[in-house]
Motif scaffolding. Structure first.
Motif, PDB file in Angstrom:
ATOM      1  N   SER A   1       0.818  -1.218   0.000  1.00  0.00           N
ATOM      2  CA  SER A   1       0.000   0.000   0.000  1.00  0.00           C
ATOM      3  C   SER A   1       0.853   1.271   0.000  1.00  0.00           C
ATOM      4  CB  SER A   1      -0.933   0.009   1.216  1.00  0.00           C
ATOM      5  OG  SER A   1      -0.193  -0.067   2.425  1.00  0.00           O
ATOM      6  N   GLN A   2       2.168   1.143   0.210  1.00  0.00           N
ATOM      7  CA  GLN A   2       3.051   2.308   0.182  1.00  0.00           C
ATOM      8  C   GLN A   2       3.301   2.743  -1.259  1.00  0.00           C
ATOM      9  OE1 GLN A   2       6.401   0.569   2.216  1.00  0.00           O
ATOM     10  NE2 GLN A   2       5.830   1.482   4.173  1.00  0.00           N
TER      11      GLN A   2
ATOM     12  N   VAL B   1       8.511   5.370  -1.230  1.00  0.00           N
ATOM     13  CA  VAL B   1       8.566   4.928   0.169  1.00  0.00           C
ATOM     14  C   VAL B   1       8.938   3.452   0.235  1.00  0.00           C
ATOM     15  CG1 VAL B   1       7.228   4.544   2.264  1.00  0.00           C
ATOM     16  CG2 VAL B   1       6.958   6.675   0.988  1.00  0.00           C
ATOM     17  N   ARG B   2       8.309   2.625  -0.598  1.00  0.00           N
ATOM     18  CA  ARG B   2       8.590   1.188  -0.587  1.00  0.00           C
ATOM     19  C   ARG B   2      10.033   0.896  -0.992  1.00  0.00           C
ATOM     20  NH1 ARG B   2       4.589  -0.142  -3.354  1.00  0.00           N
ATOM     21  NH2 ARG B   2       5.517  -0.648  -5.368  1.00  0.00           N
TER      22      ARG B   2
ATOM     23  N   ALA C   1       1.911  -1.424   8.582  1.00  0.00           N
ATOM     24  CA  ALA C   1       1.200  -1.863   7.382  1.00  0.00           C
ATOM     25  C   ALA C   1      -0.266  -1.439   7.458  1.00  0.00           C
ATOM     26  CB  ALA C   1       1.305  -3.376   7.240  1.00  0.00           C
ATOM     27  N   LYS C   2      -0.762  -0.839   6.381  1.00  0.00           N
ATOM     28  CA  LYS C   2      -2.164  -0.432   6.317  1.00  0.00           C
ATOM     29  C   LYS C   2      -2.973  -1.408   5.468  1.00  0.00           C
ATOM     30  CE  LYS C   2      -1.042   3.094   8.720  1.00  0.00           C
ATOM     31  NZ  LYS C   2      -1.316   3.064  10.167  1.00  0.00           N
TER      32      LYS C   2
ATOM     33  N   ASP D   1       1.617  11.789  11.509  1.00  0.00           N
ATOM     34  CA  ASP D   1       2.143  11.414  10.203  1.00  0.00           C
ATOM     35  C   ASP D   1       1.557  10.060   9.819  1.00  0.00           C
ATOM     36  OD1 ASP D   1       3.633  10.496   8.038  1.00  0.00           O
ATOM     37  OD2 ASP D   1       5.501  11.382   8.758  1.00  0.00           O
ATOM     38  N   GLU D   2       0.883   9.983   8.670  1.00  0.00           N
ATOM     39  CA  GLU D   2       0.237   8.738   8.250  1.00  0.00           C
ATOM     40  C   GLU D   2       1.212   7.578   8.151  1.00  0.00           C
ATOM     41  OE1 GLU D   2      -1.897   9.319   4.670  1.00  0.00           O
ATOM     42  OE2 GLU D   2      -3.375  10.688   5.547  1.00  0.00           O
ATOM     43  N   GLU D   3       2.481   7.860   7.843  1.00  0.00           N
ATOM     44  CA  GLU D   3       3.450   6.781   7.698  1.00  0.00           C
ATOM     45  C   GLU D   3       3.756   6.113   9.030  1.00  0.00           C
ATOM     46  OE1 GLU D   3       4.496   5.572   4.979  1.00  0.00           O
ATOM     47  OE2 GLU D   3       3.725   7.093   3.608  1.00  0.00           O
ATOM     48  N   PHE D   4       3.498   6.793  10.154  1.00  0.00           N
ATOM     49  CA  PHE D   4       3.864   6.247  11.455  1.00  0.00           C
ATOM     50  C   PHE D   4       2.667   6.133  12.398  1.00  0.00           C
ATOM     51  CE2 PHE D   4       7.786   8.177   9.807  1.00  0.00           C
ATOM     52  CZ  PHE D   4       8.585   7.050   9.809  1.00  0.00           C
TER      53      PHE D   4
END
Length: 349
Positions: A172-173, A177-178, A209-210, A261-264
């Motif tokens: 989903s990244q 980012v991936r 992971a989302k 932050d959506e990433e964390f």
């Protein structure tokens, strides 16, 4: 915003134009280590096994990804102070086999200290195998710079084999980012004693992971251990699974995150509480499920708040062999050394 978008497009062009411009790809390679001075040690009747996420020798510094602060890089003196504290506690337990996660071996954030070698040289452990999980010639974000961090298994005895098994990436990244993100793995080492094989597996599953990536990783970890069992070999499996035990008593702290932050953002732990059940059903746990349920706060192993207390269990040890009943312990007294508490148990050979 236009500047950030332009930077993103430039980076995307650079990555697309070359095969691996920042050297982030990781194969099956495993780095093997030995202590500067080998300490003679015969096999005992029982092995003391310990797992610990050492947070790259970062202690309880407020790093930006903890969302409590903005630190990215440590001074070497800070790293050495933290590593000295880790050594003190490891020597106190004196494990025969030590599984560690988030060990830096060549990273700017930890002053390029090889933490695996440092631990070998300053404990009674003699040999180690290391598998990278986050590697790049430079991470061009937040001042991170050069990175080489991963999982390691340290032992008083040499290994007969060691290999790295890749786990799925978070799909989903976005592409960039991936490309720079962690490549999760299983580190598998083999020991032999009196003609019998013992596999020791160390892993560190995804935290942010989302999608269903973490579930896929856990399924692969379980299947890999099962395959070893089916061959008739013994296995000890441990590490940071980033998942709660089944039937966890829920509190808001499991799902709440101080991150914006959506990433964390924290995972939805309450939706995942049955993902660990297959491990408990098929393997003996260092901390049995009934013991955890009766005294769950005594076996929490992780916290996001350095001024509070441990608030969830994410770290585990399992075996298809035999852990000595009642020997499993969660060592919660060392909160200032890492954001994870170690687990130890005695394994009967």
């Amino acid at each position: 915003m236009k500047i950030l978008k332009k930077y993103y497009l430039i980076l995307l062009s650079v990555i697309s134009a070359a095969c691996d411009p920042f050297s982030t790809k990781i194969g099956s390679e495993v780095a093997l280590y030995q202590s500067a001075e080998i300490k003679e040690c015969s096999f005992p009747d029982t092995l003391k096994v310990m797992t610990w996420n050492i947070k790259f020798g970062g202690g309880r510094i407020d790093f930006f990804f903890d969302c409590h602060g903005d630190r990215v890089i440590m001074e070497k003196s800070e790293v050495m102070d933290h590593m000295s504290s880790l050594v003190e506690k490891i020597r106190e337990v004196n494990p025969d086999i030590l599984l560690i996660q988030e060990a830096d071996v060549n990273a700017k954030r930890s002053a390029f200290v090889d933490q695996v070698q440092y631990l070998l040289d300053n404990t009674d452990l003699n040999y180690a195998a290391y598998a990278s999980q986050w590697k790049a010639s430079t991470v061009p974000s937040d001042g991170i710079g050069k990175m080489d961090s991963g999982n390691a298994i340290l032992s008083k005895w040499n290994f007969t084999d060691a290999k790295r098994i890749a786990l799925p990436l978070i799909q989903s990244q976005n592409f960039i980012v991936r490309y720079f993100y962690l490549k999760r793995n299983i580190l598998d080492v083999q020991l032999e004693h009196e003609g019998k094989k013992l596999h020791v597996l160390n892993t560190h599953a995804s935290a942010y992971a989302k999608d269903d990536t973490k579930k896929k990783q856990l399924d692969i970890i379980k299947a890999y251990a099962d395959a070893i069992s089916l061959k008739g070999d013994k296995v000890i499996l441990g590490g940071d699974f980033n998942s709660l035990p089944p039937y966890t008593q829920q509190t808001s702290s499991f799902d709440d995150s101080v991150c914006t932050d959506e990433e964390f953002e924290a995972d939805n732990y309450s939706a995942e509480t049955q993902w660990m059940m297959p491990f408990y059903e098929n393997y003996q746990a260092a901390i049995p499920l009934d013991e955890y349920q009766n005294n769950n706060k005594d076996h929490f192993t992780h916290t996001t708040d350095k001024s509070g207390f441990w608030n969830r269990k994410l770290d585990y040890l399992f075996t298809n062999g035999k852990f000595i009943h009642g020997s499993g312990k969660t060592l919660q007294q060392w909160m200032q050394i890492s954001d994870h508490a170690p687990i130890m148990v005695n394994y009967e050979l």
